[in-house]
Design an enzyme around this catalytic site. Sequence first.
Site, PDB file in Angstrom:
ATOM      1  N   HIS A  17       0.843  -1.204   0.000  1.00 53.45           N
ATOM      2  CA  HIS A  17       0.000   0.000   0.000  1.00 53.45           C
ATOM      3  C   HIS A  17       0.879   1.255   0.000  1.00 53.45           C
ATOM      4  O   HIS A  17       0.615   2.201  -0.728  1.00 53.45           O
ATOM      5  CB  HIS A  17      -0.889   0.051   1.249  1.00 53.45           C
ATOM      6  CG  HIS A  17      -1.928  -1.012   1.352  1.00 53.45           C
ATOM      7  ND1 HIS A  17      -2.091  -1.797   2.470  1.00 53.45           N
ATOM      8  CD2 HIS A  17      -2.901  -1.416   0.482  1.00 53.45           C
ATOM      9  CE1 HIS A  17      -3.108  -2.619   2.298  1.00 53.45           C
ATOM     10  NE2 HIS A  17      -3.615  -2.425   1.104  1.00 53.45           N
ATOM     11  N   LYS A  41     -16.942  -6.533   7.050  1.00 53.54           N
ATOM     12  CA  LYS A  41     -15.660  -7.176   6.710  1.00 53.54           C
ATOM     13  C   LYS A  41     -14.926  -7.708   7.932  1.00 53.54           C
ATOM     14  O   LYS A  41     -13.887  -8.339   7.802  1.00 53.54           O
ATOM     15  CB  LYS A  41     -14.756  -6.185   5.965  1.00 53.54           C
ATOM     16  CG  LYS A  41     -14.990  -6.165   4.462  1.00 53.54           C
ATOM     17  CD  LYS A  41     -13.751  -5.690   3.737  1.00 53.54           C
ATOM     18  CE  LYS A  41     -13.820  -6.021   2.249  1.00 53.54           C
ATOM     19  NZ  LYS A  41     -12.576  -5.705   1.556  1.00 53.54           N
ATOM     20  N   ARG A  90      -2.205  -6.069  -8.318  1.00 52.41           N
ATOM     21  CA  ARG A  90      -1.111  -6.979  -8.029  1.00 52.41           C
ATOM     22  C   ARG A  90      -0.965  -8.021  -9.125  1.00 52.41           C
ATOM     23  O   ARG A  90      -0.003  -8.065  -9.852  1.00 52.41           O
ATOM     24  CB  ARG A  90      -1.328  -7.696  -6.690  1.00 52.41           C
ATOM     25  CG  ARG A  90      -0.981  -6.850  -5.507  1.00 52.41           C
ATOM     26  CD  ARG A  90      -1.592  -7.352  -4.257  1.00 52.41           C
ATOM     27  NE  ARG A  90      -3.045  -7.254  -4.313  1.00 52.41           N
ATOM     28  CZ  ARG A  90      -3.836  -7.367  -3.279  1.00 52.41           C
ATOM     29  NH1 ARG A  90      -3.333  -7.645  -2.105  1.00 52.41           N
ATOM     30  NH2 ARG A  90      -5.134  -7.238  -3.407  1.00 52.41           N
ATOM     31  N   SER A 128      -2.922  -7.563   3.086  1.00 51.37           N
ATOM     32  CA  SER A 128      -3.136  -7.445   4.530  1.00 51.37           C
ATOM     33  C   SER A 128      -3.467  -8.808   5.126  1.00 51.37           C
ATOM     34  O   SER A 128      -3.058  -9.126   6.246  1.00 51.37           O
ATOM     35  CB  SER A 128      -4.281  -6.468   4.809  1.00 51.37           C
ATOM     36  OG  SER A 128      -3.978  -5.195   4.320  1.00 51.37           O
TER      37      SER A 128
HETATM   38  P1  ADP Z   1      -9.885  -3.621  -0.394  1.00 51.23           P
HETATM   39  O1  ADP Z   1     -10.616  -4.217   0.776  1.00 51.23           O
HETATM   40  O2  ADP Z   1     -10.571  -2.455  -1.024  1.00 51.23           O
HETATM   41  O3  ADP Z   1      -9.377  -4.601  -1.411  1.00 51.23           O
HETATM   42  P2  ADP Z   1      -7.161  -3.364   0.479  1.00 51.23           P
HETATM   43  O4  ADP Z   1      -6.687  -2.628   1.663  1.00 51.23           O
HETATM   44  O5  ADP Z   1      -6.976  -4.831   0.470  1.00 51.23           O
HETATM   45  O6  ADP Z   1      -8.648  -2.933   0.300  1.00 51.23           O
HETATM   46  O7  ADP Z   1      -6.491  -2.762  -0.825  1.00 51.23           O
HETATM   47  C1  ADP Z   1      -6.653  -1.440  -1.218  1.00 51.23           C
HETATM   48  C2  ADP Z   1      -6.029  -1.246  -2.594  1.00 51.23           C
HETATM   49  O8  ADP Z   1      -4.638  -1.488  -2.536  1.00 51.23           O
HETATM   50  C3  ADP Z   1      -6.575  -2.188  -3.664  1.00 51.23           C
HETATM   51  O9  ADP Z   1      -6.604  -1.489  -4.897  1.00 51.23           O
HETATM   52  C4  ADP Z   1      -5.530  -3.282  -3.712  1.00 51.23           C
HETATM   53  O10 ADP Z   1      -5.500  -3.921  -4.983  1.00 51.23           O
HETATM   54  C5  ADP Z   1      -4.275  -2.479  -3.473  1.00 51.23           C
HETATM   55  N1  ADP Z   1      -3.191  -3.289  -2.909  1.00 51.23           N
HETATM   56  C6  ADP Z   1      -3.242  -4.106  -1.834  1.00 51.23           C
HETATM   57  N2  ADP Z   1      -2.053  -4.702  -1.616  1.00 51.23           N
HETATM   58  C7  ADP Z   1      -1.221  -4.244  -2.607  1.00 51.23           C
HETATM   59  C8  ADP Z   1       0.148  -4.512  -2.967  1.00 51.23           C
HETATM   60  N3  ADP Z   1       0.873  -5.397  -2.296  1.00 51.23           N
HETATM   61  N4  ADP Z   1       0.647  -3.873  -4.045  1.00 51.23           N
HETATM   62  C9  ADP Z   1      -0.126  -3.015  -4.740  1.00 51.23           C
HETATM   63  N5  ADP Z   1      -1.407  -2.735  -4.484  1.00 51.23           N
HETATM   64  C10 ADP Z   1      -1.957  -3.337  -3.422  1.00 51.23           C
END
Ligand code: ADP
Length: 159
Positions: A17, A41, A90, A128
């Site tokens: 992130h 969630k 990703r 996460s």
């Molecule tokens: P959500 O519940 O909306 O998926 P996340 O916190 O999991 O929320 O992710 C928020 C954003 O960050 C999403 O667009 C996700 O694809 C992106 N994201 C999560 N992990 C990574 C990573 N390792 N590299 C790049 N983008 C990421």
Amino acid sequence: MNTAIYPGSFDPVTLGHQDIICRAAKMTDHLIIGVLNNSSKRPLFTVEERIDMIREVTKELPNVSVESFGGLLVDFARERNAGIIVRGLRAIADFEYELQLAQTNRTICPEIDTIFLSTSLDYSFLSSSIVKEIASYHGALDQFVAPYVEEKIRKKWGK
Ligand code: ADP
């Protein structure tokens, strides 16, 4: 002023992130990180805890702010006068869901567009959920999250 929103659960914020945040912050005048307040969630961290961790890891970035939102993302974007939604991609597995989300948002609100940043290779596997899984077995987290976030995770697991 060119304002963008980077929405997500951030439960907790990872180095993946953070990579997207740094890169998106360079492209926009103001980047708002929107922390989704969605009890269905069942997050590990409360919204306040998630916001606190993101504020700490982005404190060097002057044009980044953090707030929570509930309800429709496009409504939040409209309220903040943001014309851009940022999402991270990703792997191909992310693509179908992200495309559906972006197209839905554009149908509801054509003046707001979504841009995708591809993950840095170092973080292409990182989520996460994976961080929480490793933490539950007390594995090392320093390659996945900032030290401040690692400390908060350890406290949750009472270690
Ligand atoms: P959500 O519940 O909306 O998926 P996340 O916190 O999991 O929320 O992710 C928020 C954003 O960050 C999403 O667009 C996700 O694809 C992106 N994201 C999560 N992990 C990574 C990573 N390792 N590299 C790049 N983008 C990421």
